[in-house]
Design a protein around this motif. Structure first.
Motif, short mmCIF file in Angstrom:
data_model
loop_
_atom_site.label_atom_id
_atom_site.label_comp_id
_atom_site.label_asym_id
_atom_site.label_seq_id
_atom_site.Cartn_x
_atom_site.Cartn_y
_atom_site.Cartn_z
N GLY A 58 0.82 -1.21 0.00
CA GLY A 58 0.00 0.00 0.00
C GLY A 58 0.85 1.26 0.00
O GLY A 58 0.53 2.25 -0.66
N ARG A 59 1.96 1.21 0.74
CA ARG A 59 2.87 2.36 0.78
C ARG A 59 3.55 2.56 -0.58
O ARG A 59 3.68 3.68 -1.07
N MET A 60 3.98 1.48 -1.19
CA MET A 60 4.62 1.56 -2.52
C MET A 60 3.63 2.08 -3.56
O MET A 60 3.99 2.89 -4.42
N ALA A 61 2.39 1.62 -3.50
CA ALA A 61 1.38 2.06 -4.48
C ALA A 61 1.08 3.54 -4.30
O ALA A 61 0.91 4.29 -5.28
N TYR A 62 1.00 3.98 -3.05
CA TYR A 62 0.78 5.40 -2.76
C TYR A 62 1.90 6.24 -3.37
O TYR A 62 1.65 7.23 -4.07
N LEU A 63 3.15 5.86 -3.12
CA LEU A 63 4.29 6.62 -3.64
C LEU A 63 4.31 6.59 -5.16
O LEU A 63 4.64 7.59 -5.82
N THR A 64 3.98 5.45 -5.74
CA THR A 64 3.96 5.32 -7.19
C THR A 64 3.00 6.33 -7.81
O THR A 64 3.35 7.02 -8.78
N LEU A 65 1.81 6.44 -7.25
CA LEU A 65 0.83 7.38 -7.79
C LEU A 65 1.24 8.83 -7.56
O LEU A 65 0.88 9.72 -8.34
N GLN A 66 1.99 9.10 -6.50
CA GLN A 66 2.48 10.46 -6.28
C GLN A 66 3.53 10.82 -7.33
O GLN A 66 3.57 11.93 -7.83
N ILE A 67 4.39 9.87 -7.66
CA ILE A 67 5.45 10.12 -8.65
C ILE A 67 4.86 10.15 -10.06
O ILE A 67 5.20 11.01 -10.87
N ASN A 68 3.97 9.24 -10.35
CA ASN A 68 3.41 9.14 -11.70
C ASN A 68 1.92 8.77 -11.63
O ASN A 68 1.57 7.59 -11.60
N PRO A 69 1.06 9.80 -11.61
CA PRO A 69 -0.39 9.54 -11.49
C PRO A 69 -0.93 8.65 -12.62
O PRO A 69 -2.00 8.08 -12.49
N LYS A 70 -0.16 8.54 -13.70
CA LYS A 70 -0.59 7.69 -14.82
C LYS A 70 0.15 6.36 -14.86
O LYS A 70 0.22 5.71 -15.91
N ALA A 71 0.76 5.98 -13.76
CA ALA A 71 1.50 4.71 -13.73
C ALA A 71 0.59 3.57 -14.17
O ALA A 71 -0.53 3.45 -13.68
N PRO A 72 1.07 2.75 -15.11
CA PRO A 72 0.22 1.67 -15.62
C PRO A 72 0.18 0.48 -14.65
O PRO A 72 1.11 0.24 -13.89
N ARG A 73 -0.93 -0.23 -14.71
CA ARG A 73 -1.06 -1.47 -13.97
C ARG A 73 -0.03 -2.47 -14.50
O ARG A 73 0.35 -2.42 -15.68
N LEU A 74 0.45 -3.37 -13.65
CA LEU A 74 1.42 -4.39 -14.06
C LEU A 74 0.81 -5.26 -15.16
O LEU A 74 -0.36 -5.65 -15.08
N LYS A 75 1.60 -5.57 -16.18
CA LYS A 75 0.99 -6.34 -17.27
C LYS A 75 0.83 -7.82 -16.90
O LYS A 75 1.56 -8.35 -16.06
N ASP A 76 -0.14 -8.45 -17.55
CA ASP A 76 -0.56 -9.79 -17.16
C ASP A 76 0.58 -10.82 -17.16
O ASP A 76 0.65 -11.68 -16.28
N SER A 77 1.48 -10.71 -18.14
CA SER A 77 2.55 -11.70 -18.22
C SER A 77 3.46 -11.64 -16.99
O SER A 77 3.92 -12.67 -16.49
N LEU A 78 3.69 -10.42 -16.47
CA LEU A 78 4.53 -10.28 -15.28
C LEU A 78 3.79 -10.70 -14.02
O LEU A 78 4.38 -11.28 -13.10
N ILE A 79 2.50 -10.40 -13.97
CA ILE A 79 1.70 -10.86 -12.83
C ILE A 79 1.79 -12.39 -12.74
O ILE A 79 2.09 -12.96 -11.70
N LYS A 80 1.55 -13.02 -13.88
CA LYS A 80 1.53 -14.48 -13.91
C LYS A 80 2.90 -15.06 -13.54
O LYS A 80 3.01 -15.98 -12.72
N LYS A 81 3.95 -14.50 -14.17
CA LYS A 81 5.30 -15.02 -13.93
C LYS A 81 5.66 -14.97 -12.45
O LYS A 81 6.12 -15.96 -11.86
N HIS A 82 5.46 -13.82 -11.82
CA HIS A 82 5.87 -13.68 -10.43
C HIS A 82 5.01 -14.50 -9.48
O HIS A 82 5.51 -15.08 -8.52
#
Lengths: 234, 234, 234, 234
Positions: free
Chosen positions: A196-220
């Motif tokens: 939650g802290r990382m997601a908060y900071l991510t949106l502060q740095i880049n309000p248009k940060a894209p969601r992680l793509k499916d291939s990386l979600i699946k791999k990890h």
């Protein structure tokens, strides 16, 4: 003299003390429970007791209908929520509830935590769900029991599995997490707070940060939890 | 040799040391007092003494008209504000003042802290009030005494009860908190700081985050403080 | 065997160790010096030595023209800036330089820190100045000496007194602070970091937060530093 | 009984424990390796082992083609990335990978960290690169090996030297850092985290903050790393 629930109480006690050690709570703002499926009971922190004063023998034992089986103290005010989850989700072994800062901030924002990176995908493949506040009549009624219903309804509506997604935010309140053991439930509280802290900071740095793509979600997720997982020692 | 105010001094000393232990102050940026209603006196931290050097015998005893009753050190520069509150609010037992980071940031923003979640509602049902800066002639005059008036005026104008709302932000300055004991006043300083931090993060994540709805405010406040409260051990 | 500068070295050593204890530095990112006006020398941390390894006997003694008077180690790379300030500001007794997080963030923003509250006004009545980056030819030249000139130029241009305003941000670099002793210079580094953090949060909460009004600036500064100051024990 | 790789294992163990001591990891979210160029092997943390339980003898020894040379535990899931970097960058002695908060937030933002100040320029003259996420077929394939390729491709495309720029962000994942030793790789992880935090705050305070000008970049990098460097003790 010794209780048949001694080891269950100690598991519960240790997990509660971890909440404090991991900086997930101040004062009495949290509680952890642990279940014994064979006995059909769970152990939970007594209500309003500071962590510095908590002792294993203070832990209260209840059945899934909220009857106190052992213990003289009043159980956590959130006990009925725990009982409801144990009754309905037969594969969970522990539950944790905190008011950890970033988790609460997201809950107060009434937004799911978007999956932005592999730290998140190492643990679950979905956004972390935030359940909308319940209806006024349910709040005025059997509130903590209804919180359990609120959690299951949210999972049903979003099509989530409680065995994969081991955490939820209750809108305007805070997080509940669970897992195969009480210790794992606490681990999930810490992971949720950090993600939650990382997601908060991510949106502060880049309000248009894209969601992680499916291939990386699946791999990890798969390399840690899939059939051919190769993370960890077995 | 021993003072009749010994236990009052120790209560005050312990509460001041808690400010430091809870990371609510750096250097000498804060003070706590404790009252003895029967004797009509209160104990307060001496001005400008670092917490690491503070001793129980340094604590100063005054009456509600700011006359020093016992002690050789100069009392906190904010003493007159404490005295004014004790004189006017007969049910408070302790007062704390800090320059804790998030509390000060809200005070400097001159905004009330909106009630966004149940962490807040567990303690009070209103937004945390921020008193507007006082008029220039009052600042130039009996400033610390006038700060007491400023606090009461703010509560009067907003229709708040000091027994329910145990905290305020002084615009551009910082928080004052109180409670039935000095320890509870310090507890309220910590809760205010954490609630302020959560509210700050909530607005960063979702600038349109809605205020907590009335049914949830009522439920959480009542389950902890209402007639049928079921939080805690009695 | 013992040095005539032993107590000066120890003062310098203790102040450097405080930088670390107050979380103002990581690794070797900072330095403190202390002056002996009678001897016309100052003591400074050796360059690039981790705080955990630093010993009082490592401290280097120099005169105000940067000649090493005692010590076998290379002095801090910022030594010439310290020397320049000691030579020009005769009433300072110590200087500190850090890369503390919020101080650096403001310096990188190339903005003065606005005076938003009484925590700030308790220490100085002006915005905390941020010196603009120096010209390229001065950077390529005697850089650290020129940093000293940069600081004095900034104070001259803004009409500030180094005895009141005991801190500055060097644009894109970080803070320098000073005071009557090395310990007080370190104290000012900590205050600057905290005031910078509060100002940052204030602007996040309310981008239109007003500057503290003059009457409050005056009141708080005077009660601590004016002729009739009543803060502290004398 | 004793291993010929004993000192390599201990170097690796100590560096891994530093990750934890420097607050760069929670739980098992990170790993460090150390290389022995003469033997053509490297030592790396076993997968999924908590730092509190890690022992020097748990460290796994592999060659650059990922064959286990010594050790009974499964090596870090990121091992192939380490091997690829050792094989291709012959002057590095250690590699660190973390999920440190600000580093991950920048990685999730998919943005390079701009060079805003001298704290950054003291370590490298370029923006800290963020490698774009790799193609889906590479993720599904030999993922960790391909992460190594991804890193080298990013350096090639941006024209960076791995000897100067000792850090990278993998988009949506997190940082990899390296250096002449494992300890220096960990140092670079800490520096990256702190520089990332400062850059984040800088942009929050001033979204139009300018990049550090070339003359200052050069001056600070050269005084620490150039031919005539005068920072440190030699």
């Amino acid at each position: 003299m010794s209780s048949k629930y001694q080891s269950l109480k100690e598991e519960c006690y240790e997990a509660n003390m971890q909440l404090d050690a991991l900086d997930l709570v101040i004062y009495t703002f949290g509680n952890v429970s642990a279940v014994d499926r064979k006995e059909g009971v769970f152990a939970i922190k007594p209500s309003g007791v500071p962590y510095a004063e908590l002792k294993p023998e203070d832990i209260v034992i209840l059945d899934f209908d909220n009857n106190v089986i052992e213990g003289t103290m009043r159980p956590s005010s959130d006990t009925k929520t725990h009982a409801y989850l144990y009754k309905n989700w037969e594969n969970i072994g522990g539950i944790a509830h905190t008011h950890a800062t970033y988790s609460v901030a997201w809950a107060q924002s009434q937004l799911d935590i978007p999956i932005f990176g592999t730290t998140h995908a190492d643990h679950l493949t979905a956004d972390i769900p935030c359940a909308p506040p319940m209806k006024d009549e349910l709040i005025a009624g059997n509130y903590e029991y209804n919180t359990g219903i609120q959690i299951l309804d949210c999972f049903k509506e979003k099509g989530l599995s409680y065995e994969e997604v081991q955490m939820i935010l209750i809108g305007n309140h805070g997080p509940f997490t669970w897992g195969p053991t009480a210790a794992k439930a606490v681990y999930n509280s810490k992971v949720l707070e950090e993600v939650g802290r990382m997601a908060y900071l991510t949106l502060q740095i880049n309000p248009k940060a894209p969601r992680l793509k499916d291939s990386l979600i699946k791999k990890h997720y798969e390399r840690k939890h899939g059939k051919n997982a190769y993370y960890g020692q077995n």
